[in-house]
Write a protein that holds these residues in place. Structure first.
Motif, short mmCIF file in Angstrom:
data_model
loop_
_atom_site.label_atom_id
_atom_site.label_comp_id
_atom_site.label_asym_id
_atom_site.label_seq_id
_atom_site.Cartn_x
_atom_site.Cartn_y
_atom_site.Cartn_z
N VAL A 17 0.88 -14.94 7.93
CA VAL A 17 0.27 -14.95 6.60
C VAL A 17 0.94 -13.82 5.82
O VAL A 17 0.98 -12.68 6.28
N VAL A 18 1.48 -14.17 4.66
CA VAL A 18 2.30 -13.23 3.90
C VAL A 18 1.71 -13.04 2.52
O VAL A 18 1.41 -14.01 1.82
N ALA A 19 1.55 -11.78 2.12
CA ALA A 19 1.09 -11.44 0.78
C ALA A 19 2.27 -10.93 -0.04
O ALA A 19 3.09 -10.15 0.46
N LEU A 20 2.34 -11.36 -1.31
CA LEU A 20 3.44 -10.98 -2.19
C LEU A 20 2.90 -10.47 -3.51
O LEU A 20 1.79 -10.84 -3.93
N ASP A 21 3.71 -9.67 -4.17
CA ASP A 21 3.37 -9.18 -5.50
C ASP A 21 3.54 -10.31 -6.50
O ASP A 21 4.60 -10.92 -6.59
N ARG A 22 2.50 -10.59 -7.24
CA ARG A 22 2.54 -11.69 -8.21
C ARG A 22 3.57 -11.47 -9.31
O ARG A 22 4.15 -12.42 -9.84
N LEU A 23 3.82 -10.24 -9.67
CA LEU A 23 4.71 -9.93 -10.79
C LEU A 23 6.18 -9.93 -10.40
O LEU A 23 7.05 -10.12 -11.26
N THR A 24 6.48 -9.73 -9.11
CA THR A 24 7.87 -9.61 -8.70
C THR A 24 8.27 -10.54 -7.56
O THR A 24 9.46 -10.79 -7.36
N GLY A 25 7.31 -11.00 -6.78
CA GLY A 25 7.62 -11.82 -5.62
C GLY A 25 7.99 -11.03 -4.39
O GLY A 25 8.32 -11.61 -3.34
N GLN A 26 7.91 -9.72 -4.46
CA GLN A 26 8.21 -8.88 -3.31
C GLN A 26 7.08 -8.96 -2.28
O GLN A 26 5.90 -9.04 -2.64
N ILE A 27 7.46 -8.90 -1.00
CA ILE A 27 6.47 -8.96 0.07
C ILE A 27 5.71 -7.64 0.15
O ILE A 27 6.31 -6.56 0.14
N ILE A 28 4.37 -7.73 0.23
CA ILE A 28 3.51 -6.55 0.34
C ILE A 28 3.12 -6.32 1.80
O ILE A 28 3.20 -5.20 2.30
N TRP A 29 2.69 -7.37 2.47
CA TRP A 29 2.38 -7.26 3.89
C TRP A 29 2.53 -8.61 4.57
O TRP A 29 2.48 -9.66 3.92
N THR A 30 2.73 -8.56 5.88
CA THR A 30 2.83 -9.76 6.71
C THR A 30 1.96 -9.55 7.95
O THR A 30 2.05 -8.52 8.61
N THR A 31 1.10 -10.52 8.23
CA THR A 31 0.22 -10.44 9.40
C THR A 31 0.43 -11.67 10.27
O THR A 31 0.36 -12.80 9.78
N PRO A 32 0.69 -11.50 11.57
CA PRO A 32 0.90 -12.65 12.45
C PRO A 32 -0.43 -13.31 12.84
O PRO A 32 -1.46 -12.65 12.97
N VAL A 33 -0.36 -14.62 13.03
CA VAL A 33 -1.47 -15.39 13.60
C VAL A 33 -0.87 -16.21 14.74
O VAL A 33 0.32 -16.18 14.98
N ASN A 34 -1.71 -16.96 15.45
CA ASN A 34 -1.23 -17.54 16.71
C ASN A 34 -0.53 -18.87 16.57
O ASN A 34 0.00 -19.39 17.55
#
Length: 383
Positions: free
Chosen positions: A117-134
């Protein structure tokens, strides 16, 4: 006859190419001539990456404010002006995106085939954080501004802190040995998040801590074979305008209206569908697994009309737009049906690779994301 040729099926961990449940099933209905009453005029289009690629993804764009956000399976993400189609930004990431885009405040969210699951900055598209799931995430993660909720193909639901992706809670459902290729998209209403599962149930959770609020069975497994016992709730849940009722559709089950507060079923009607429903004019519109398009009375008391001319054409989720109901098919045609009686009023071909993702109606534009990666905005006009 249930036609599931392109619905990727999974037996244990092995993906197999699905064929019709009955080998004598007929071919998709041929397109017939009709007297067009409207025309679909393209307002703009934008091409992005590989689109859905070869996998059975339904990566769906999302609109928020004046922007529409799209993603492709090979990691490209773009923000466009929803009226003009003008690019605001575009980013390429080393991601195998499989779940559509979710949006909340200043953040975007996607899920991947690699179980992220990946979160990105809405204004730039840069990745903010990434969390693994199974396991892979096949639908768009959703958020209420504090908690991000994602569903995995293995039947788990996870809640994460929106600020840093830290896991907050998770829920594990019992997954049948054989399921359709896809998952429902979590639906958030106030403090409740509702999720449809491959075991034929819809479960509502407290979004803060994952506590189960209620559980409702939509489909009951029947028959002697694994295919006959498929009961997935894969279609997107539909919250009606009253904000108190959610509509859920089940494969080889029923369409059901559920009270969001209590989980009590308000009405149900036997219908097999693997896509979500639409509502307009007091009706509920649902595409059945056999390709028929059906208009049901909003209180579940009966059917208004049924259109079978598009049988077995692997139709998308229906969308209500400008007095019509739109559906796409596996050959990339967009069909418009009259809301009042279901007769065909317009047609155009959008993408020769086919249409699979749900369409979005917003104002005077209908947004259609083709399998090849082209997003097109259409107007429905008089001839």
């Amino acid at each position: 006859m249930v036609f599931i040729r392109k619905l990727g099926l999974v037996l244990t961990t092995l993906m197999v190419v699905a064929c019709a449940s009955d080998p004598t099933s007929r071919e998709p209905a041929r397109l017939t001539d009709f007297q067009a009453e409207k025309k679909l005029k393209e307002a703009w289009s934008y091409s992005l990456g590989d689109g859905q690629a070869e996998a059975y993804h339904r990566i769906t764009p999302v609109i928020d404010g004046e922007e529409i956000f799209i993603a492709s399976s090979n990691g490209k993400i773009a923000a466009l002006n929803k009226v003009t189609g003008k690019k605001i930004w575009k980013k390429s990431h080393d991601l195998r995106i499989s779940g559509g885009i979710g949006v909340s405040g200043t953040m975007l969210f996607v899920g991947t085939s690699d179980g992220e699951v990946v979160a990105l900055d809405r204004l730039t598209g840069q990745i903010i954080w990434t969390t693994p799931v199974n396991s892979e995430v096949l639908s768009a993660p959703q958020s209420d501004g504090d908690v991000v909720v994602a569903q995995t193909y293995s039947g788990e639901v996870h809640g994460f802190s929106i600020s840093d992706g830290k896991p907050l809670w998770n829920y594990i459902s019992q997954v049948p040995r054989l399921t359709l290729r896809g998952t429902s998209t979590p639906k958030i209403v106030r403090s409740v998040v509702m999720v449809g599962f491959a075991n034929g149930r819809v479960v509502a959770f407290d979004i803060e801590n994952g506590a189960v609020r209620w559980e409702q069975r939509i489909s009951v497994p029947q028959g002697s074979t694994e295919i006959e016992r498929l009961v997935d709730v894969d279609g997107r849940l539909l919250v009606l305008e009253d904000g108190q009722t959610v509509i859920a559709t089940g494969y080889q089950g029923q369409i059901m209206a559920i009270d969001i507060g209590s989980g009590r079923p308000l009405w149900g009607k036997e219908t097999s569908s693997y896509v979500g429903a639409a509502s307009a004019l007091g009706n509920i519109y649902v595409v059945a697994a056999d390709g028929s398009v059906n208009a049901l009375d909003g209180n579940g008391q009966g059917a208004r009309w049924t259109q079978t001319v598009l049988a077995r054409r692997e139709l998308t989720e229906p969308v209500a737009f400008e007095g019509a109901i739109g559906v796409g098919d596996f050959e990339g045609y967009l069909h418009m049906l009259a809301q009042v009686d279901g007769h065909l009023i317009a047609r155009t071909r959008v993408d020769s690779d086919g249409l699979r993702a749900p369409m979005i109606a917003d104002g005077k534009l209908l947004y259609v994301y083709g399998n090849s990666g082209e997003l097109a905005a259409y107007k429905l006009q008089d001839l």
